[in-house]
Scaffold this motif. Structure first.
Motif, PDB file in Angstrom:
ATOM      1  N   ARG A 119       0.845  -1.194   0.000  1.00  0.00           N
ATOM      2  CA  ARG A 119       0.000   0.000   0.000  1.00  0.00           C
ATOM      3  C   ARG A 119       0.883   1.248   0.000  1.00  0.00           C
ATOM      4  NH1 ARG A 119      -2.890  -3.444  -1.071  1.00  0.00           N
ATOM      5  NH2 ARG A 119      -4.933  -4.020  -0.215  1.00  0.00           N
ATOM      6  N   SER A 120       1.632   1.466  -1.056  1.00  0.00           N
ATOM      7  CA  SER A 120       2.521   2.611  -1.144  1.00  0.00           C
ATOM      8  C   SER A 120       2.415   3.225  -2.526  1.00  0.00           C
ATOM      9  CB  SER A 120       3.971   2.192  -0.856  1.00  0.00           C
ATOM     10  OG  SER A 120       4.442   1.301  -1.860  1.00  0.00           O
ATOM     11  N   LYS A 121       3.011   4.403  -2.700  1.00  0.00           N
ATOM     12  CA  LYS A 121       2.971   5.073  -4.001  1.00  0.00           C
ATOM     13  C   LYS A 121       3.742   4.286  -5.053  1.00  0.00           C
ATOM     14  CE  LYS A 121       2.368   9.753  -2.184  1.00  0.00           C
ATOM     15  NZ  LYS A 121       2.921  11.145  -2.129  1.00  0.00           N
ATOM     16  N   ALA A 122       4.841   3.658  -4.633  1.00  0.00           N
ATOM     17  CA  ALA A 122       5.621   2.867  -5.581  1.00  0.00           C
ATOM     18  C   ALA A 122       4.804   1.696  -6.106  1.00  0.00           C
ATOM     19  CB  ALA A 122       6.902   2.369  -4.913  1.00  0.00           C
ATOM     20  N   SER A 124       1.514   1.532  -6.216  1.00  0.00           N
ATOM     21  CA  SER A 124       0.449   2.078  -7.057  1.00  0.00           C
ATOM     22  C   SER A 124       0.978   2.435  -8.440  1.00  0.00           C
ATOM     23  CB  SER A 124      -0.160   3.312  -6.386  1.00  0.00           C
ATOM     24  OG  SER A 124      -0.715   2.976  -5.120  1.00  0.00           O
ATOM     25  N   GLY A 125       2.187   3.017  -8.484  1.00  0.00           N
ATOM     26  CA  GLY A 125       2.788   3.326  -9.779  1.00  0.00           C
ATOM     27  C   GLY A 125       3.105   2.077 -10.573  1.00  0.00           C
ATOM     28  N   TYR A 126       3.576   1.038  -9.876  1.00  0.00           N
ATOM     29  CA  TYR A 126       3.852  -0.239 -10.531  1.00  0.00           C
ATOM     30  C   TYR A 126       2.571  -0.852 -11.077  1.00  0.00           C
ATOM     31  CZ  TYR A 126       5.206  -5.172 -10.896  1.00  0.00           C
ATOM     32  OH  TYR A 126       5.410  -6.455 -11.338  1.00  0.00           O
ATOM     33  N   SER A 127       1.482  -0.759 -10.311  1.00  0.00           N
ATOM     34  CA  SER A 127       0.195  -1.283 -10.763  1.00  0.00           C
ATOM     35  C   SER A 127      -0.297  -0.529 -11.995  1.00  0.00           C
ATOM     36  CB  SER A 127      -0.829  -1.174  -9.636  1.00  0.00           C
ATOM     37  OG  SER A 127      -2.108  -1.583 -10.068  1.00  0.00           O
TER      38      SER A 127
END
Length: 297
Positions: A119-122, A124-127
C-alpha cells in the motif's frame, strides 16, 4: 360473513396452509422449468463450440483422397510425423511453452503478492504501469522488438521467442496472482509472523501453499498464450527447423495447393497437450479457495 367465520374457526389456518403448499409447488415447478431451460441453453452452446473440434478430429481420422484405406485411420497423423518436421515443431513448442510457464509463474507470484499486500505510491505506480502495458496490443511492439532482437542475435531463435512470450504474459499473470492473493486472509500471515516467520517465509509457506488454484490458473493462461501464438512466431522465426506447431500448420498452406489432411492432423496434435494438461490439473482446482480449505479443518 362473521357468522360463517365464527362457525368454522379452523378454516382460515387450513386454507392458509393449503395455499402456502400450493404456492411452493408452483414455485418449485417454475424453478425446475427454469433450470431445464438453462441446462438446454448451456448444452446448445457447448454443442456449437464443440462442432469445429469434432469436425477437425473426424477429418484428421478420415483417409486422404489418394489413400486406399477405408474407415477412420491414424495414417494422417503418423504420416505428418514421417513426411515433415512435426516432431521437431512439437519439441520447439514444448520448450518455449514450458519455459514461459515456469518463468511467468516464478516472477508473477511475488509480483502479485506485492500488488496484493503493498500500500505505497511505488506499488500504485507499478500497478498503473502494468495496466498501461496490458492495454497495449502485442502488435505495437513487434517491430521495435524485431529491430532490437536482430541486433542481439535473437531473431530466428527460440530464446528470443520465449522472452517475448514471458513479457507479454507477465502483466496478466501478475494481475491474476494478485487477485487470488486478495482472497487469502492476512491473518494467516500475521499468525506466522508471531511464530517467528519472515515475510518471505510466510509468503512461501502460507500464501503459496494456499494458492494452488491461482497458480495453476496462471500457469494454464501462460501455457495457452505461448502454445497457440502465431503472430509473434511468424515475425521472429525463419528456419523450418525452428518452427513451432502454429508455424508448422501454416507451412501446409501453399499458393495453389493445401494439404488439408495434414492440416487437420497437425491441428489434432496441437489440441492434445492443452487437453492433457487441463485434465491432469483439473482435480487441483477448488472453487471455495482458502475458505473451503479452512472449513475442512
Amino acid at each position: 360473513m362473521s357468522a360463517v367465520l365464527h362457525a368454522h374457526p379452523e378454516s382460515g389456518p387450513a386454507l392458509g396452509v393449503a395455499t402456502t403448499g400450493k404456492t411452493r409447488r408452483v414455485l418449485s415447478e417454475a424453478g425446475m422449468r427454469g433450470r431445464w431451460w438453462r441446462f438446454a441453453l448451456i448444452l446448445a452452446i457447448t454443442a456449437i463450440v464443440l462442432v469445429p473440434i469434432m469436425v477437425t478430429v473426424i477429418l484428421a481420422l478420415t483417409p486422404a483422397p489418394n489413400s486406399t484405406t477405408t474407415g477412420l485411420t491414424l495414417e494422417n497423423i503418423t504420416g505428418v510425423f514421417e513426411r515433415t518436421l512435426a516432431a521437431t515443431w512439437l519439441q520447439n513448442s514444448l520448450i518455449t511453452t514450458l519455459a514461459t510457464v515456469v518463468v511467468s509463474v516464478a516472477v508473477a507470484a511475488p509480483a502479485g503478492y506485492v500488488l496484493s499486500r503493498g500500500r505505497s505510491k511505488a506499488v500504485s505506480g507499478y500497478s498503473l504501469l502494468l495496466f498501461v502495458m496490458q492495454s497495449l496490443p502485442i502488435i505495437t511492439s513487434v517491430v521495435p522488438l524485431f529491430i532490437l532482437f536482430a541486433a542481439m542475435g535473437l531473431v530466428d531463435n527460440l530464446m528470443g521467442l520465449t522472452i517475448i512470450y514471458v513479457g507479454s504474459t507477465m502483466t496478466v499473470a501478475t494481475w491474476m496472482m494478485a487477485a487470488y492473493f486478495d482472497s487469502i486472509p492476512i491473518s494467516l500471515e500475521e499468525a506466522s509472523w508471531i511464530d517467528g516467520c519472515s515475510v518471505f517465509g510466510s509468503f512461501s509457506k502460507v500464501v503459496l501453499r494456499n494458492s494452488l488454484p491461482g497458480v495453476l490458473s496462471t500457469a494454464i493462461f501462460a501455457f495457452l498464450l505461448a502454445w497457440n501464438d502465431y503472430l509473434v512466431a511468424i515475425v521472429f522465426l525463419r528456419s523450418n527447423e525452428i518452427f513451432t506447431l502454429p508455424m508448422g500448420v501454416q507451412s501446409f498452406f501453399q499458393q495453389n495447393l493445401t494439404d488439408w489432411s495434414g492440416v487437420m492432423a497437425l491441428a489434432v496434435i496441437m489440441m492434445l497437450p492443452p487437453i492433457i494438461v487441463f485434465a491432469a490439473l483439473n482435480k487441483y482446482f477448488s472453487v471455495g479457495g482458502i475458505g473451503g480449505s479452512l472449513a475442512g479443518r
